[in-house]
Design a protein around this motif. Sequence first.
Motif, mmCIF file in Angstrom:
data_model
loop_
_atom_site.group_PDB
_atom_site.id
_atom_site.type_symbol
_atom_site.label_atom_id
_atom_site.label_comp_id
_atom_site.label_asym_id
_atom_site.label_seq_id
_atom_site.Cartn_x
_atom_site.Cartn_y
_atom_site.Cartn_z
ATOM 1 N N GLN A 335 0.816 -1.207 0.000
ATOM 2 C CA GLN A 335 0.000 0.000 0.000
ATOM 3 C C GLN A 335 0.858 1.269 0.000
ATOM 4 O O GLN A 335 1.981 1.296 0.501
ATOM 5 C CB GLN A 335 -0.912 -0.003 1.230
ATOM 6 N N GLU A 336 0.290 2.331 -0.577
ATOM 7 C CA GLU A 336 0.943 3.641 -0.547
ATOM 8 C C GLU A 336 0.422 4.475 0.608
ATOM 9 O O GLU A 336 1.069 5.433 1.042
ATOM 10 C CB GLU A 336 0.717 4.356 -1.879
ATOM 11 N N SER A 337 -0.789 4.111 1.093
ATOM 12 C CA SER A 337 -1.373 4.794 2.248
ATOM 13 C C SER A 337 -2.374 3.859 2.907
ATOM 14 O O SER A 337 -2.787 2.849 2.324
ATOM 15 C CB SER A 337 -2.067 6.092 1.806
ATOM 16 N N LYS A 338 -2.786 4.177 4.102
ATOM 17 C CA LYS A 338 -3.766 3.355 4.837
ATOM 18 C C LYS A 338 -5.073 3.297 4.053
ATOM 19 O O LYS A 338 -5.517 4.299 3.504
ATOM 20 C CB LYS A 338 -4.008 3.946 6.227
ATOM 21 N N ALA A 344 -3.331 -4.011 6.705
ATOM 22 C CA ALA A 344 -2.281 -3.207 6.083
ATOM 23 C C ALA A 344 -1.458 -4.131 5.195
ATOM 24 O O ALA A 344 -1.069 -5.220 5.611
ATOM 25 C CB ALA A 344 -1.392 -2.566 7.156
ATOM 26 N N LEU A 346 1.923 -4.537 3.433
ATOM 27 C CA LEU A 346 3.247 -3.926 3.579
ATOM 28 C C LEU A 346 4.332 -4.780 2.939
ATOM 29 O O LEU A 346 4.104 -5.946 2.610
ATOM 30 C CB LEU A 346 3.566 -3.749 5.074
ATOM 31 N N LEU A 361 6.155 2.850 9.543
ATOM 32 C CA LEU A 361 5.035 1.948 9.818
ATOM 33 C C LEU A 361 3.899 2.668 10.541
ATOM 34 O O LEU A 361 2.722 2.364 10.325
ATOM 35 C CB LEU A 361 5.518 0.753 10.655
ATOM 36 N N LYS A 363 2.817 5.509 10.014
ATOM 37 C CA LYS A 363 1.976 6.180 9.019
ATOM 38 C C LYS A 363 1.140 5.195 8.208
ATOM 39 O O LYS A 363 0.171 5.593 7.554
ATOM 40 C CB LYS A 363 2.869 6.996 8.069
ATOM 41 N N GLN A 364 1.531 3.915 8.236
ATOM 42 C CA GLN A 364 0.873 2.916 7.388
ATOM 43 C C GLN A 364 -0.084 1.992 8.148
ATOM 44 O O GLN A 364 -0.899 1.311 7.533
ATOM 45 C CB GLN A 364 1.936 2.053 6.688
ATOM 46 N N ASN A 495 -6.851 10.922 4.856
ATOM 47 C CA ASN A 495 -7.464 9.761 4.206
ATOM 48 C C ASN A 495 -8.771 10.106 3.511
ATOM 49 O O ASN A 495 -9.139 9.497 2.511
ATOM 50 C CB ASN A 495 -7.673 8.645 5.210
#
Length: 508
Positions: A335-338, A344, A346, A361, A363-364, A495
Amino acid sequence: MKYLPLLFKIIIVSLMVTIPSGSFFFPQYIANKIAKNTISDEEVSFGIENQIEEAIEYRFLSVDDESNEWFYLAKILGKTDKDTAFKLATIYHIEGDITQATQWYKQASELEHKKAITELIDLYIEEGHLLAAKKLLLPLKSKQDALHKLVDISVTLGDEILLNELIVLLKQTNNKDLINQLKRYGIIDDNSFYPTHSKIRVIGECRNSIQLLATNLSNLHKLDMLVENIQDHPLTNFICFNTPRYISSTQLNCEYEQDSAIKCDETLWASFIPEIDARYLGLMLNEGGANVDNGILYLDSHDDTQVFIHELSHLLGFVDEYPLSAKHKVCQKPQESKFSHNIAVLKTHYEGDKKDVVALLEKQIPWFGFIDKATPIIHKDGGKWVIGTLNFYLSNKSKLIGLFKSETCDKNKVQAFMPTASKTSLRYYEERFITLYTDLLKQNPDEFLMPSYHYNVAKTLFKNNKESLGLEWLNKALKRELTKDANLNNPEHTNRKIRYNKIKNGEY
């Protein structure tokens, strides 16, 4: 079948020559022998071979129930005996042999068995042969039970003319309950039937409102029941339901099989005037696989409360914890963002300073704030940081929050992670919707919502090369994101801005 001795056969045949056509000699002969209890097995067999009813009935009483011979004899007797025909129909119905069940219910009905016609009607309804059921019900419409079934069939078929006739009967019999149900679900408006697509008006009561729809009264009742059953569930703090509404099956263009996801032509929803005022739609059909497609939830009539909760959670931003399709967009790359509360996706390894990796992490991982600082989420392996809380660290801490591997992307090379090692309702329907997930919703109730159903309509219209109308519906979807508290320039609402842009660019 046993054979008679040759001499006995010769005697019988010689007697037949001397008896006039149409004589009742042999049936009477057999009947007398049975009455005196002096009949032999050979005579019984001869009687059965020649379709003599007395011999068949005599033998039928002595064979084992539902043995091969029992079925052979029952099918002969069932041609004239209503009770035997009905018993055959019932057995075949239980065994799932619908063709034979239908044949013998029909036979029993023709022989005027009292329950056979009702069972045949119910079987037709059960199998979806509504026109056949309607034909049998029409002569019985003066009876309340038959009238109710006819109303449901007319609703399911979208038969406006028949329903108007039946409403007159309902009023004559003062059947207020059923009339009120028809009004409640938007099937009739006062004294007239109307097509749902032209006059339905549903007022949304909250931001995350859902309009549930179904094509018949049975499923409308089921939707009411499902909503009632989840009133104490924490999800109801984040979502609300408009009164279920009827939609005619003739309006729908859906593909569904028992083991595959329901899919429908979603341009239908653009034809409602005025449009349905809700963020999400939920459609229940008689069969097919439950699923959520962006802003539309699909259910089948066999789905229970646990399935309902599972699918609702998808609308609010939870992702499945069982293996998704290898082609699923969630599992194509890290992913580039949540993007969800509970998953998640990763990289499995990171390089660099530990603090920098943990900061990345943070941020994710949507649940990062719930992880105890003492709980490890990375460990060193050679020169790389391996992501994940090791299972051995759990020990007796079954409720530990960390970074655990999920099965979500097991069919792909990327790795999905979840906050708990325990199985939840996102993995198995019957498991719990854990407290952590409720807490995550409270923390960010709007961050990972599915776009509204308007987005579904827009996307389908664009696929059908109706760009002008598609753009109109895309703007409707975007307006749903611009609530009073949604400042897209606020860093805390990053988001929401990501979702807004994904909707704008058609990336869901």
